[in-house]
Design a protein around this motif. Structure first.
Motif, PDB file in Angstrom:
ATOM      1  N   THR A  30      -3.517  -4.218  -9.950  1.00  0.00           N
ATOM      2  CA  THR A  30      -4.887  -3.813  -9.601  1.00  0.00           C
ATOM      3  C   THR A  30      -4.887  -2.523  -8.776  1.00  0.00           C
ATOM      4  O   THR A  30      -5.661  -1.598  -9.039  1.00  0.00           O
ATOM      5  N   GLY A  31      -4.010  -2.458  -7.776  1.00  0.00           N
ATOM      6  CA  GLY A  31      -3.940  -1.268  -6.945  1.00  0.00           C
ATOM      7  C   GLY A  31      -3.476  -0.037  -7.703  1.00  0.00           C
ATOM      8  O   GLY A  31      -3.962   1.080  -7.449  1.00  0.00           O
ATOM      9  N   LYS A  69      -6.843   5.772 -11.899  1.00  0.00           N
ATOM     10  CA  LYS A  69      -8.167   6.254 -12.307  1.00  0.00           C
ATOM     11  C   LYS A  69      -8.675   7.376 -11.401  1.00  0.00           C
ATOM     12  O   LYS A  69      -9.510   8.185 -11.820  1.00  0.00           O
ATOM     13  N   ALA A  70      -8.160   7.437 -10.186  1.00  0.00           N
ATOM     14  CA  ALA A  70      -8.635   8.442  -9.223  1.00  0.00           C
ATOM     15  C   ALA A  70      -7.883   9.758  -9.326  1.00  0.00           C
ATOM     16  O   ALA A  70      -8.257  10.735  -8.665  1.00  0.00           O
ATOM     17  N   ILE A 117      -3.897   0.562 -10.984  1.00  0.00           N
ATOM     18  CA  ILE A 117      -4.976   0.993 -11.883  1.00  0.00           C
ATOM     19  C   ILE A 117      -6.032   1.769 -11.103  1.00  0.00           C
ATOM     20  O   ILE A 117      -6.493   2.835 -11.551  1.00  0.00           O
ATOM     21  N   GLU A 118      -6.420   1.263  -9.940  1.00  0.00           N
ATOM     22  CA  GLU A 118      -7.428   1.956  -9.128  1.00  0.00           C
ATOM     23  C   GLU A 118      -6.969   3.370  -8.786  1.00  0.00           C
ATOM     24  O   GLU A 118      -7.744   4.331  -8.892  1.00  0.00           O
ATOM     25  N   ARG A 119      -5.744   3.509  -8.372  1.00  0.00           N
ATOM     26  CA  ARG A 119      -5.234   4.816  -7.980  1.00  0.00           C
ATOM     27  C   ARG A 119      -5.049   5.731  -9.181  1.00  0.00           C
ATOM     28  O   ARG A 119      -5.293   6.946  -9.097  1.00  0.00           O
ATOM     29  N   GLN A 155      -4.643  -0.717 -19.797  1.00  0.00           N
ATOM     30  CA  GLN A 155      -5.488  -0.955 -18.626  1.00  0.00           C
ATOM     31  C   GLN A 155      -6.371   0.246 -18.279  1.00  0.00           C
ATOM     32  O   GLN A 155      -7.486   0.077 -17.791  1.00  0.00           O
ATOM     33  N   THR A 156      -5.863   1.437 -18.526  1.00  0.00           N
ATOM     34  CA  THR A 156      -6.648   2.657 -18.312  1.00  0.00           C
ATOM     35  C   THR A 156      -5.942   3.806 -19.010  1.00  0.00           C
ATOM     36  O   THR A 156      -4.734   3.768 -19.224  1.00  0.00           O
ATOM     37  N   ASP A 203       0.824  -1.206   0.000  1.00  0.00           N
ATOM     38  CA  ASP A 203       0.000   0.000   0.000  1.00  0.00           C
ATOM     39  C   ASP A 203       0.860   1.260   0.000  1.00  0.00           C
ATOM     40  O   ASP A 203       0.576   2.219  -0.716  1.00  0.00           O
TER      41      ASP A 203
END
Length: 475
Positions: free
Chosen positions: A301-302, A308-309, A304-306, A349-350, A265
């Motif tokens: 995964t982590g 996108k934010a 990509i999530e971040r 991925q994004t 993290d």
């Protein structure tokens, strides 16, 4: 705020008009013109060279106290003018105001450090028989031609000016035509703090014309350049014709080794912020994410999530996390490099697309499973794109980190202390961050190896690069 007037600064005089050619400065957030920048002609450059020689003859005789007073005074003025400086940088370069404010304070720290370092430019006396004396001294190298890019419009000029002024040299600064007002504002802080006008000149022009003219002159005794490897190689050849000293901070392709035992993290929070800082337009940007296979899925995964934010918008807006890219050329480069990678099998991925039809905005992008023959795996992307691949073990990860000829910055994330030391020793880079993205500081050398250049800025090494060593023997 209103965009300031633009000019050449030669021998303390502001020069504009006079039939000079101009360059249109553009706001990256809107694409609208901000002002026309006057470009130097041969006569302007000759005047700058003559002033730099006079300035050097004067400044080399200055005392450490005089140099420290100027540097500390300029640092105080930058603190007072922080908001004004930051807004100028955001207007012409696009980065967020938060990033620009930090950049101002980086200069403040560097100038204050150099103000102390001027009292520590020591020589030494050698042991000799009675009646003999031998000394080793450090002397300023001479007038410096300094070339600064646009990605850190305040910090790069600060680096180019601080060290030579501390060493007793004069400087002709050719900052980027995209971000002239920021550079002029930093020079003005020095002049307002008491620096004689002939010690620091600021010129702009057609880059190849300016570099050839300055480097052909015997007045210039050292070149300092920050920019791409290809341009750096060209300028190094020009400097070699007159055996000029050089400091070269060139391109990078930052490898990031993340092992399965890392604090995932913390690594993700730190690396995503570092990747999209200044829209990825950072020479030490983390770029090739080399992930141990056991941690790959979780890391991807982590990330990509971040990604996108990340909120993209005008750098002057308080809620923007990432501003626009600095110019249209970078958008074209992103389209080319990402398109080539996807065509060769990479997984998008994004991101991967422009935002809107005004300004130079681009989405934070993540590519996975990127083949090594894709151009983006071999060329510095200098944009908001992360390349995330999986590797079986430490040996394979180090091999990928050292695969390219670049060696500027590298990053390692692991909780294993022995591995930290082992990998830091093995990676070919001028700077290594272990469980951190902070790899610079006013007291720390900043520079690379191989195609990422030679020499260092910042720290005692930054001033030493502007000094020559002289041995004097008395019989």
């Amino acid at each position: 705020m209103a965009y300031p007037d633009l000019y050449l600064l030669i021998d303390g005089q502001r020069l504009s008009g006079g039939g000079r050619r101009t360059h249109k400065v553009v706001n990256p957030a809107t694409g609208a013109a901000l002002a026309d920048l006057p470009l130097a002609d041969a006569a302007d450059l000759d005047a700058a060279l003559a002033a730099a020689q006079r300035g050097f003859d004067r400044w080399r005789e200055s005392t450490p106290h005089e140099r420290a007073t100027v540097l500390q005074g300029a640092a105080r003025l930058m603190v007072e003018r922080q908001e004004e400086l930051a807004r100028i940088a955001t207007l012409e370069q696009g980065k967020t105001l938060a990033e620009a404010r930090i950049e101002v304070m980086m200069n403040v720290g560097l100038f204050n450090f150099y103000a102390g370092e001027v009292f520590r430019l020591y020589g030494r006396a050698l042991v000799r028989p009675a009646g003999q004396r031998s000394t080793v001294t450090k002397e300023p190298v001479g007038p410096v031609a300094a070339f600064a890019p646009w990605n850190f419009p305040l910090g790069n000029p600060g680096r180019k000016l601080g060290a030579p002024i501390a060493a007793g040299c004069s400087v002709i600064l050719k900052a980027a035509e995209e971000t002239p007002a920021s550079a002029l504002a930093i020079v003005q802080c020095l002049i307002d703090a008491g620096l004689p006008g002939d010690v620091a000149q600021a010129v702009f022009g057609v880059p190849d014309e300016v570099s050839r003219h300055l480097l052909a002159s015997p007045v210039i005794r050292k070149m300092s350049f920050t920019g791409s490897t290809s341009v750096g190689k060209h300028l190094a050849k020009l400097a070699a014709e007159d055996c000029k000293r050089t400091t070269m901070e060139l391109g990078g392709h930052g490898p990031v080794l993340v092992f399965a035992d890392a604090d995932m993290d913390k690594a993700l929070d730190t690396l995503v912020a570092g990747k999209y800082r200044n829209a990825g337009q950072v020479c030490v940007s983390p770029t090739r994410f080399i992930i141990e296979s056991a941690a790959y899925d979780r890391f991807l995964t982590g990330f990509i999530e971040r990604a996108k934010a990340v909120r993209v918008g005008d750098g002057a807006a308080t809620d923007s996390v990432m501003g626009p890219m600095a110019n249209a050329r970078r958008l074209d480069a992103m389209d080319r490099l990402i398109g080539d990678a996807v065509a060769k099998g990479a997984r998008l991925q994004t991101g991967g697309e422009r935002i809107g039809n005004a300004g130079f905005f681009f989405t934070p992008t993540v590519l996975a499973a990127v083949p090594t023959d894709a151009a983006i795996m071999n060329e510095e992307p200098f944009g908001p794109v992360a390349l995330i691949n999986s590797y079986a073990d430490e040996a394979a990860m180090i091999a990928e980190a050292n695969r390219l000829p670049y060696g500027l910055a590298a990053y390692v994330w692991t909780s294993d202390a022995a591995r930290q030391r082992r990998v830091a020793r093995t990676i070919e880079a001028g700077m290594v961050g272990i469980n951190t993205a902070m790899i610079g500081g006013s007291d720390s050398p900043f520079g690379g190896v191989r195609w990422s250049g030679h020499g260092a800025e910042d720290g005692p090494e930054g001033i030493d690069a502007c000094l020559v060593t002289k041995a004097v023997h008395e019989g």
